[in-house]
Design a protein around this motif. Sequence first.
Motif, PDB file in Angstrom:
ATOM      1  N   GLY A 409       0.818  -1.204   0.000  1.00 39.30           N
ATOM      2  CA  GLY A 409       0.000   0.000   0.000  1.00 39.30           C
ATOM      3  C   GLY A 409       0.847   1.247   0.000  1.00 39.30           C
ATOM      4  N   PRO A 412       1.548   3.075  -5.790  1.00 42.26           N
ATOM      5  CA  PRO A 412       1.348   1.989  -6.775  1.00 42.26           C
ATOM      6  C   PRO A 412       2.572   1.082  -6.824  1.00 42.26           C
ATOM      7  N   GLU A 430      -2.894  -5.661  -3.046  1.00 42.74           N
ATOM      8  CA  GLU A 430      -2.708  -4.208  -3.074  1.00 42.74           C
ATOM      9  C   GLU A 430      -3.918  -3.504  -2.478  1.00 42.74           C
ATOM     10  N   TYR A 432      -5.679   0.354  -2.106  1.00 44.03           N
ATOM     11  CA  TYR A 432      -5.655   1.695  -2.682  1.00 44.03           C
ATOM     12  C   TYR A 432      -6.602   2.609  -1.901  1.00 44.03           C
ATOM     13  N   PRO A 440      -7.485   2.304   3.142  1.00 38.90           N
ATOM     14  CA  PRO A 440      -8.004   1.575   1.977  1.00 38.90           C
ATOM     15  C   PRO A 440      -9.470   1.856   1.648  1.00 38.90           C
ATOM     16  N   SER A 453      -4.819  -5.089 -11.186  1.00 38.02           N
ATOM     17  CA  SER A 453      -5.761  -4.202 -10.500  1.00 38.02           C
ATOM     18  C   SER A 453      -5.385  -4.078  -9.030  1.00 38.02           C
ATOM     19  N   CYS A 454      -6.006  -3.091  -8.356  1.00 36.64           N
ATOM     20  CA  CYS A 454      -5.804  -2.983  -6.907  1.00 36.64           C
ATOM     21  C   CYS A 454      -7.086  -3.377  -6.175  1.00 36.64           C
ATOM     22  N   SER A 506     -10.461  11.963  -5.416  1.00 32.26           N
ATOM     23  CA  SER A 506      -9.145  11.372  -5.121  1.00 32.26           C
ATOM     24  C   SER A 506      -8.012  12.082  -5.853  1.00 32.26           C
ATOM     25  N   ASP A 508      -7.009  10.918  -8.506  1.00 29.00           N
ATOM     26  CA  ASP A 508      -6.436   9.807  -9.276  1.00 29.00           C
ATOM     27  C   ASP A 508      -7.352   9.440 -10.433  1.00 29.00           C
ATOM     28  N   ILE A 520      -5.656   1.778 -11.658  1.00 29.11           N
ATOM     29  CA  ILE A 520      -5.199   3.167 -11.593  1.00 29.11           C
ATOM     30  C   ILE A 520      -4.382   3.470 -12.846  1.00 29.11           C
ATOM     31  N   ARG A 523      -2.495  10.218 -12.240  1.00 28.76           N
ATOM     32  CA  ARG A 523      -2.965  11.205 -11.270  1.00 28.76           C
ATOM     33  C   ARG A 523      -3.152  12.538 -11.988  1.00 28.76           C
ATOM     34  N   LYS A 659       7.190   8.005  -2.646  1.00 22.71           N
ATOM     35  CA  LYS A 659       6.613   8.584  -3.857  1.00 22.71           C
ATOM     36  C   LYS A 659       7.523   9.699  -4.363  1.00 22.71           C
TER      37      LYS A 659
END
Length: 679
Positions: A409, A412, A430, A432, A440, A453-454, A506, A508, A520, A523, A659
Amino acid sequence: MYAQGSMADGEEEDKEQVSVEKKSIAEVLSSAAPADSLWTSEASGSVRLRIEESCPEEPVTVHQMFKASVDKYGSMYALASKKNDKWEKVTFLEYYQLCRKAAKSFLKLGLERFHGVAILGFNSAEWFFSAIGAIIAGGIMTGIYATNSPEACYYVASDSKANIIVVENQKQLDKILQIRDRLPDLKAIVQYSEPLQQKLPNLYSWQEFMELSLDVSEKEVDDIISSQRANQCCALIYTSGTTGKPKGVMLSHDNITWTANHASRVGDMQPADTKQESLVSYLPLSHIAAQIYDLWTGIMWGELVYFAQPDALKGSLITTLKEVQPSSHMGVPRVWEKMMEKIKEGISQCGYVRKKMVTWAMSVSLETNKTCAQKNDEKPFLFALANSFILEKLRAELGFSCCQKFFSGAAPIGTETMQFFLGLNIRLYEAYGMSESTGPHFMSGPKAYKLPSCGKVVPGCRYKLADIDSAGTGEICFWGRNVFMGFLNMEDKTREALDEDGWLRSGDLGKIDEEGFLYITGRIKELIITAGGENIPPVPIEEAVKKELPIVSNAMLIGDKKKFLSMLLTLKCCSSEESMESKEELSVEAVEYCQQLRSQATTVSDIIGGKDKEVYQAIQEGINRVNNAATSNAQCIQKWIILRRDFSVSGGELGPTMKLRRPVILEMYHDEIQNLYID
């Protein structure tokens, strides 16, 4: 345009598992503090809870959740700390009693209602006692990243009106001593690790602090507990400030207790009376991912939390994992990448036959896990052979012999990393979400798993996609009991984050497939808009480059308002165990890559400036392959440069969750970027 979705598969099953007293929504809300709005920017404010037919559970405070767990799991061990090479454990009942003592001590020091208790240091039992004690005493707990500068510490302490700051050691204390004269609300500092080097006014050792509780009655604490409501703020999570000033995300009791209960169900976390889960706490508790996973879910389900050593991310984590043998483990993508690099390094040092066997076993596991969508699907005999004789030993080297659930988490995770661990028969689930969604909102799990996918929306939560384009991509928006109260002291930013109906934007971009799995794609704030007006999400291109070029550690796409795209590249290097700063020496994997190209390079200096033609040619060929798969010429990388050092947290290019801090990098490497655009 909107596409809406509600709950993931298994909603009915989850609703059956939760024992809910049948009450009307009005009755459930009657115990909350009066509130008309879904949001507030005031620490003492309250919000209207998002209770609906799909999630009718009665809201509870953090104290009520904790007390319920003590009633169920009181005699079971809750926390384990290693002191003098021995694990010292406390039960849930002792844990609760120590939190109450901390609460009384905070009151003795003058903690005011809805004022902050800031905690600065590495994960420990004292961190937990301080966090929960602050809430029980009617304050608001907030973590400060241990890597923060004195000025960054000042911002959080000032914004949260911190009455007390709890620090780990002298190093962290020194930061606060530099700024305390500028903090009018600060009344005391408490140090929980190492003896005090000097006695200063209003500075307390942990033992001195806990002894203050003797002067406060149980009734005083109970009266404050009784006055607390689930729709009031109890915790602040500060965003890392990658795109501007950090924002204090206000979380209510209900945000925390509801999320701790429901999100963990997707991950199949078990209550302690069924099977006690165990985990190692090492990720920064200032971040929502670690806080929900380690602290709040730990209380909710009666988990046993072991605290790693402060140098966990400098090398000791795997030693602790081997010793503890946890049943579940969570890491941010960079942690999983580091583990992948360590395993690859180990494999590279094996003899020819051993290396062939490991490669074969991992390829069998990868193909089997790709084919068998569900974890319990019947596996072929060859897989059982590879798993039993080879892969089990590799997992044991990471401390995962008993681990059943693995989570990723906070950022990505790359497909290469996911597939590498599938090769070890480890499924990374994962999660998100955001700080603003109490962690989450979408999760993968044993019943919701599909690469890349998440996962699916957490049962009880809702989502919608806004401003959908022709490819089915839109901005992901959240609704649920986990959606935050607002940003502290920032009404304008709160209004930006929530639309007029209370949906959380978000920022995103993503798309949902026909089965409800989320993907995802980028962003909005990271979108590069070229001089030609084309909108380009950088992350897929960056990930494609890293996949093509195993020598590349970080890739950052450049081109906003420019005529063409270019890219900053860093190479995989060794890092200092003390500072975690990148060194000049290439990593084992990077050196191997060079050797395959018949290059003798072992340092970054050996390569940059075009000195190593083989490596430069290989990088260009990899970028050409990425360009060949681009959807348009505007999405092709025209120029690139290798930087002298890898990005790091200490260097400022990465945030605490690894990040990219894009605005910071653009400023730091302004000259290098300008040179790419000189005709």
